[in-house]
Design an enzyme around this catalytic site. Structure first.
Site, PDB file in Angstrom:
ATOM      1  N   ARG A 258      26.228  35.993 -27.217  1.00 44.69           N
ATOM      2  CA  ARG A 258      25.298  34.957 -26.773  1.00 44.69           C
ATOM      3  C   ARG A 258      23.899  35.330 -27.238  1.00 44.69           C
ATOM      4  O   ARG A 258      23.480  36.496 -27.148  1.00 44.69           O
ATOM      5  CB  ARG A 258      25.323  34.792 -25.251  1.00 44.69           C
ATOM      6  CG  ARG A 258      26.546  34.067 -24.705  1.00 44.69           C
ATOM      7  CD  ARG A 258      26.536  32.591 -25.138  1.00 44.69           C
ATOM      8  NE  ARG A 258      27.677  31.844 -24.611  1.00 44.69           N
ATOM      9  CZ  ARG A 258      28.808  31.647 -25.263  1.00 44.69           C
ATOM     10  NH1 ARG A 258      28.954  32.180 -26.490  1.00 44.69           N
ATOM     11  NH2 ARG A 258      29.779  30.931 -24.747  1.00 44.69           N
ATOM     12  N   GLU A 287      19.684  28.180 -30.214  1.00 43.53           N
ATOM     13  CA  GLU A 287      20.559  27.576 -31.218  1.00 43.53           C
ATOM     14  C   GLU A 287      20.911  26.126 -30.928  1.00 43.53           C
ATOM     15  O   GLU A 287      21.329  25.397 -31.828  1.00 43.53           O
ATOM     16  CB  GLU A 287      21.846  28.387 -31.364  1.00 43.53           C
ATOM     17  CG  GLU A 287      22.767  28.327 -30.162  1.00 43.53           C
ATOM     18  CD  GLU A 287      24.052  29.107 -30.388  1.00 43.53           C
ATOM     19  OE1 GLU A 287      25.128  28.499 -30.318  1.00 43.53           O
ATOM     20  OE2 GLU A 287      23.990  30.326 -30.657  1.00 43.53           O
ATOM     21  N   HIS A 319      27.187  30.266 -35.478  1.00 40.97           N
ATOM     22  CA  HIS A 319      28.127  30.267 -34.352  1.00 40.97           C
ATOM     23  C   HIS A 319      29.523  29.850 -34.833  1.00 40.97           C
ATOM     24  O   HIS A 319      30.157  28.952 -34.276  1.00 40.97           O
ATOM     25  CB  HIS A 319      27.654  29.330 -33.234  1.00 40.97           C
ATOM     26  CG  HIS A 319      28.177  29.725 -31.886  1.00 40.97           C
ATOM     27  ND1 HIS A 319      27.392  29.733 -30.744  1.00 40.97           N
ATOM     28  CD2 HIS A 319      29.403  30.130 -31.477  1.00 40.97           C
ATOM     29  CE1 HIS A 319      28.117  30.120 -29.711  1.00 40.97           C
ATOM     30  NE2 HIS A 319      29.347  30.363 -30.148  1.00 40.97           N
TER      31      HIS A 319
END
Length: 346
Positions: A258, A287, A319
């Site tokens: 994260r 993000e 991601h």
């Protein structure tokens, strides 16, 4: 999805009422997987699940569109705060199904007070994220991304491409859940010495051959530090100016967990001072405004992100650590099963 999985989901569906589900932040590949699964379930039962797929995120502004839906399915960058939940309650939503493992973007207490169940996908092919972690480590170390571009241009000069041998190196793994353990198994296969930190040690980790130490010892002794812990109040900015100062000169830092685990300003200072010799990120604290969308024609306004991309020893992916066919199929199966059975509720 295999036959037994389809049958289990069908059996669960047969006991449910008619459901209307809204999917948010949906991309074409997810739409296809979930549609195929739901079509199979609907074709095998006299009960039906109606699904509506939205590309836009779920947040306080868009939650008002959820009237008539019993369940909403959300992803990592949907903003399920108190105001969003209040709007969902007014719309009659009973269940928020996360199609991911992390739930730091959901106000779980507010959902409980509103009588809305929250479920997640606690584990899906942990090897998927683990393998992406190793890919970042190897790419940064051996500079294969730079070598690829050189060879395409006819440049076979090896200058600037020197790496180091992983075998025998000490690697620190922060967080030893399923993904952390998968990373440890691979690192041990490379012949690395693995140090671990986790508030809740696991005997399986020590049986594999890794060693639990304090966070300070891990930071001081590891030439590579990789993060695999959830984001919460205790872990927020666990990598900061003080923790970076404890690391060896030229350390490699990897984050596929994260974005909020690292302090971006401290990271930039560490890169400028060369304390951080390599940085691999698959996540970023802000993000939600960038990832999963095409901004190639835009002027990106995030100055910190843009600064990170200027360093030659920084590798960022958007991601995609979870992004394999096997993982997506598992996510779809578990998400739908959670909706039908109430399993994996927080």
């Amino acid at each position: 999805m295999n036959t037994s999985a389809r049958k289990k989901a069908h059996d669960n569906l047969s006991d449910q009422q008619h459901k209307n589900i809204a999917f948010f932040s949906t991309r074409s590949y997810e739409h296809a997987l979930f549609s195929e699964l739901l079509e199979t379930l609907n074709g095998a039962s006299d009960k039906t699940i109606n699904a509506t797929f939205f590309e836009h995120p779920l947040n306080a502004s868009t939650a008002a569109s959820c009237s008539g839906f019993s369940d909403v399915v959300v992803f990592v960058n949907d903003d399920i705060n108190r105001k969003t939940i209040e709007a969902l309650k007014l719309c009659g939503v009973k269940h928020i199904a996360l199609r991911c493992a992390g739930f730091n973007n959901v106000d779980v207490d507010a959902a409980a007070k509103a009588g809305i169940t929250v479920s997640r996908v606690p584990a899906y092919s942990p090897e998927t994220v683990a393998e992406h972690t190793i890919a970042l480590i190897l790419t940064l170390n051996r500079k294969t991304h730079k070598a690829y571009n050189r060879v395409r241009e006819g440049n076979f000069n090896l200058g600037g491409l020197m790496g180091f041998t992983l075998h025998g190196k000490t690697v620190g793994v922060i967080g030893t859940g399923k993904i952390g353990q998968a990373v440890i198994r691979i690192l041990l296969g490379f012949g690395c010495h693995v140090l671990c930190f986790d508030p809740h040690p696991n005997n399986d980790v020590t049986t594999m051959g890794a060693h639990y130490v304090t966070l300070n010892e891990l930071l001081e002794k590891s030439v590579i530090v990789t993060l695999h812990c959830p984001l919460n109040e205790q872990s927020h900015h666990i990598i900061n100016a003080k923790s970076i100062d404890k690391m060896p000169q030229g350390v490699m830092l990897i984050n596929t967990s994260r974005g909020g685990l690292v302090d971006d300003n401290a990271i930039i200072k560490g890169l400028k001072s060369k304390k951080i010799g390599y940085l691999g990120l698959d996540v970023y604290e802000r993000e939600s405004e960038l990832f999963f969308n095409d901004h190639s024609q835009d002027i990106i306004q995030d100055d910190i992100f843009q600064r990170l991309t200027t360093f030659p020893n920084v590798l960022i992916t958007g991601h995609q650590g979870f992004f394999t066919l096997e993982a997506l199929e598992e996510i779809a199966k578990i998400t739908v099963n959670n909706i039908m059975t109430g399993e994996n509720a927080l």
